[in-house]
Design a protein around this motif. Structure first.
Motif, PDB file in Angstrom:
ATOM      1  N   SER A 111      11.404 -16.350 -33.338  1.00 45.87           N
ATOM      2  CA  SER A 111      11.333 -15.401 -34.438  1.00 45.87           C
ATOM      3  C   SER A 111      10.474 -14.212 -34.057  1.00 45.87           C
ATOM      4  O   SER A 111       9.549 -14.331 -33.263  1.00 45.87           O
ATOM      5  CB  SER A 111      10.743 -16.065 -35.686  1.00 45.87           C
ATOM      6  OG  SER A 111       9.416 -16.455 -35.448  1.00 45.87           O
ATOM      7  N   SER A 112      10.766 -13.044 -34.618  1.00 43.48           N
ATOM      8  CA  SER A 112      10.025 -11.831 -34.298  1.00 43.48           C
ATOM      9  C   SER A 112      10.391 -10.742 -35.287  1.00 43.48           C
ATOM     10  O   SER A 112      11.245 -10.922 -36.155  1.00 43.48           O
ATOM     11  CB  SER A 112      10.339 -11.388 -32.866  1.00 43.48           C
ATOM     12  OG  SER A 112       9.665 -10.205 -32.564  1.00 43.48           O
ATOM     13  N   THR A 113       9.746  -9.577 -35.125  1.00 42.61           N
ATOM     14  CA  THR A 113      10.117  -8.397 -35.899  1.00 42.61           C
ATOM     15  C   THR A 113      10.508  -7.307 -34.932  1.00 42.61           C
ATOM     16  O   THR A 113      10.312  -7.434 -33.728  1.00 42.61           O
ATOM     17  CB  THR A 113       8.940  -7.918 -36.764  1.00 42.61           C
ATOM     18  OG1 THR A 113       7.818  -7.667 -35.918  1.00 42.61           O
ATOM     19  CG2 THR A 113       8.574  -8.968 -37.802  1.00 42.61           C
ATOM     20  N   TRP A 191      10.772  -9.777 -27.870  1.00 47.19           N
ATOM     21  CA  TRP A 191      12.014  -9.825 -28.642  1.00 47.19           C
ATOM     22  C   TRP A 191      12.324  -8.472 -29.259  1.00 47.19           C
ATOM     23  O   TRP A 191      13.495  -8.097 -29.385  1.00 47.19           O
ATOM     24  CB  TRP A 191      11.902 -10.901 -29.714  1.00 47.19           C
ATOM     25  CG  TRP A 191      10.747 -11.817 -29.473  1.00 47.19           C
ATOM     26  CD1 TRP A 191       9.666 -12.016 -30.263  1.00 47.19           C
ATOM     27  CD2 TRP A 191      10.536 -12.639 -28.312  1.00 47.19           C
ATOM     28  NE1 TRP A 191       8.791 -12.906 -29.687  1.00 47.19           N
ATOM     29  CE2 TRP A 191       9.296 -13.312 -28.494  1.00 47.19           C
ATOM     30  CE3 TRP A 191      11.261 -12.879 -27.145  1.00 47.19           C
ATOM     31  CZ2 TRP A 191       8.764 -14.192 -27.556  1.00 47.19           C
ATOM     32  CZ3 TRP A 191      10.741 -13.754 -26.210  1.00 47.19           C
ATOM     33  CH2 TRP A 191       9.516 -14.400 -26.409  1.00 47.19           C
ATOM     34  N   ASP A 192      11.274  -7.739 -29.632  1.00 52.73           N
ATOM     35  CA  ASP A 192      11.469  -6.367 -30.093  1.00 52.73           C
ATOM     36  C   ASP A 192      12.143  -5.533 -29.014  1.00 52.73           C
ATOM     37  O   ASP A 192      13.077  -4.773 -29.272  1.00 52.73           O
ATOM     38  CB  ASP A 192      10.123  -5.705 -30.431  1.00 52.73           C
ATOM     39  CG  ASP A 192       9.367  -6.404 -31.545  1.00 52.73           C
ATOM     40  OD1 ASP A 192       9.993  -7.113 -32.342  1.00 52.73           O
ATOM     41  OD2 ASP A 192       8.127  -6.234 -31.607  1.00 52.73           O
ATOM     42  N   ARG A 193      11.633  -5.661 -27.786  1.00 46.90           N
ATOM     43  CA  ARG A 193      12.159  -4.852 -26.686  1.00 46.90           C
ATOM     44  C   ARG A 193      13.593  -5.247 -26.358  1.00 46.90           C
ATOM     45  O   ARG A 193      14.419  -4.400 -26.015  1.00 46.90           O
ATOM     46  CB  ARG A 193      11.252  -4.976 -25.460  1.00 46.90           C
ATOM     47  CG  ARG A 193       9.875  -4.362 -25.666  1.00 46.90           C
ATOM     48  CD  ARG A 193       9.059  -4.344 -24.393  1.00 46.90           C
ATOM     49  NE  ARG A 193       8.674  -5.672 -23.916  1.00 46.90           N
ATOM     50  CZ  ARG A 193       7.578  -6.319 -24.280  1.00 46.90           C
ATOM     51  NH1 ARG A 193       6.749  -5.764 -25.166  1.00 46.90           N
ATOM     52  NH2 ARG A 193       7.303  -7.510 -23.789  1.00 46.90           N
ATOM     53  N   ALA A 194      13.906  -6.541 -26.449  1.00 44.68           N
ATOM     54  CA  ALA A 194      15.282  -6.985 -26.206  1.00 44.68           C
ATOM     55  C   ALA A 194      16.211  -6.424 -27.273  1.00 44.68           C
ATOM     56  O   ALA A 194      17.317  -5.949 -26.968  1.00 44.68           O
ATOM     57  CB  ALA A 194      15.342  -8.512 -26.196  1.00 44.68           C
ATOM     58  N   CYS A 195      15.765  -6.480 -28.525  1.00 46.28           N
ATOM     59  CA  CYS A 195      16.561  -5.920 -29.619  1.00 46.28           C
ATOM     60  C   CYS A 195      16.771  -4.426 -29.409  1.00 46.28           C
ATOM     61  O   CYS A 195      17.888  -3.915 -29.546  1.00 46.28           O
ATOM     62  CB  CYS A 195      15.838  -6.197 -30.939  1.00 46.28           C
ATOM     63  SG  CYS A 195      16.608  -5.443 -32.401  1.00 46.28           S
ATOM     64  N   GLY A 204      15.305 -10.365 -34.483  1.00 46.99           N
ATOM     65  CA  GLY A 204      14.966 -11.510 -35.334  1.00 46.99           C
ATOM     66  C   GLY A 204      13.976 -12.453 -34.664  1.00 46.99           C
ATOM     67  O   GLY A 204      12.927 -12.696 -35.202  1.00 46.99           O
ATOM     68  N   PRO A 205      14.278 -13.051 -33.492  1.00 43.28           N
ATOM     69  CA  PRO A 205      15.602 -13.120 -32.860  1.00 43.28           C
ATOM     70  C   PRO A 205      16.454 -14.202 -33.491  1.00 43.28           C
ATOM     71  O   PRO A 205      15.968 -15.029 -34.247  1.00 43.28           O
ATOM     72  CB  PRO A 205      15.257 -13.488 -31.414  1.00 43.28           C
ATOM     73  CG  PRO A 205      14.016 -14.306 -31.541  1.00 43.28           C
ATOM     74  CD  PRO A 205      13.242 -13.749 -32.708  1.00 43.28           C
TER      75      PRO A 205
END
Length: 273
Positions: A111-113, A191-195, A204-205
């Motif tokens: 999970s992330s933002t 995860w932000d950077r991947a998004c 989200g992820p």
């Protein structure tokens, strides 16, 4: 005469008792010495190396499971292994290594933002088209990690363009801004950077993800060994939930000169092609 014989007999028995007591004393002394030696040997176990001094939060959801530099759900900590060729840290933490020229760190999450980062000519964040494709060392690393996974009964990882865009972008940012952390200077998480690099499953992820970072070693084999020797990083490389990988290596700057990032994903999507 009778009294002398009786006295002699008692004296003889008393001497035998004394000899028995002396033997028992020697036996007890030897036993005590053996116990002391055994305790000293156990005390010597203080020199045993139980692994990296970095944080390791194994599994999804942030449950603590050991040591080595892996984190989940964006939780963090930091550590360094002195007198070694590597050190490790975790999310939201920087790390330096005493008597060392290289460093590593790893993280994983479910999970992330989302935040924003630099945007390439593709309309996606991360590295541009000139540096996103795998160079020769990055290709070698892909071979190494897939051989390693196969040896451990796991499927191969496929290079994902968007994840490599995110990985390369983070390696370049750490090099250019001279820092070492899973958290970007804009407070972005892996995860932000991947998004932002257009891996939509990273928003989200909505899939299992992880990140390993390292610095100081230019070649693939040294960096692979660096991560393999750290339980947390090794766990990411052997993660059974992962099918995709992004690899980024940036050279020619920063404190360590060379910066590596691996981003792991649990599923493919159109942006990977």
């Amino acid at each position: 005469m009778v009294i002398f014989v009786v006295f002699f007999g008692l004296a003889h028995k008393l001497e035998r008792v004394k000899q028995s007591v002396a033997r028992l004393t020697v036996i007890f002394a030897l036993a005590a010495l053996a116990t002391m030696v055994a305790c000293n040997m156990v005390t010597g176990a203080d020199d045993i190396d139980f692994g990296d001094t970095g944080d390791d939060y194994g599994g999804m959801g942030g449950a603590s499971s050991g040591m080595g530099g892996q984190t989940t759900s964006g939780s963090g900590g930091a550590g360094a292994e002195a007198g070694s060729t590597s050190s490790s840290s975790s999310t939201s933490a920087s790390s330096t290594s005493a008597s060392s020229t290289s460093t590593t760190s790893s993280t994983s999450t479910t999970s992330s933002t989302s935040t924003t980062s630099s945007t390439s000519s593709t309309g996606c964040g991360g590295a541009g088209p000139a540096t996103t494709p795998l160079d020769s060392e990055e290709q070698s690393f892909l071979v190494l990690i897939n051989n390693y996974r196969q040896q451990n009964g796991l499927g191969s990882l496929t290079n994902c363009t968007s994840l490599s865009r995110a990985a390369q972008g983070h390696s370049e940012d750490m090099r250019d801004q001279d820092y070492f952390s899973h958290t970007g200077l804009n407070n972005s998480t892996p995860w932000d950077r991947a998004c932002d690099a257009c891996y939509s499953l990273g928003c989200g992820p909505s899939t299992a993800m992880a990140e390993n970072i390292a610095a100081g070693n230019s070649d693939a084999q040294s960096t692979f060994t660096q991560w393999q020797n750290s339980p947390g990083h090794n766990a990411n490389m052997l993660g059974s939930s992962f099918t995709m990988i992004g690899i980024g290596r940036a050279t020619g700057g920063g404190t360590y000169g060379v910066y590596w990032t691996n981003v792991f994903g649990g599923a493919t999507e159109p942006s990977c092609n």
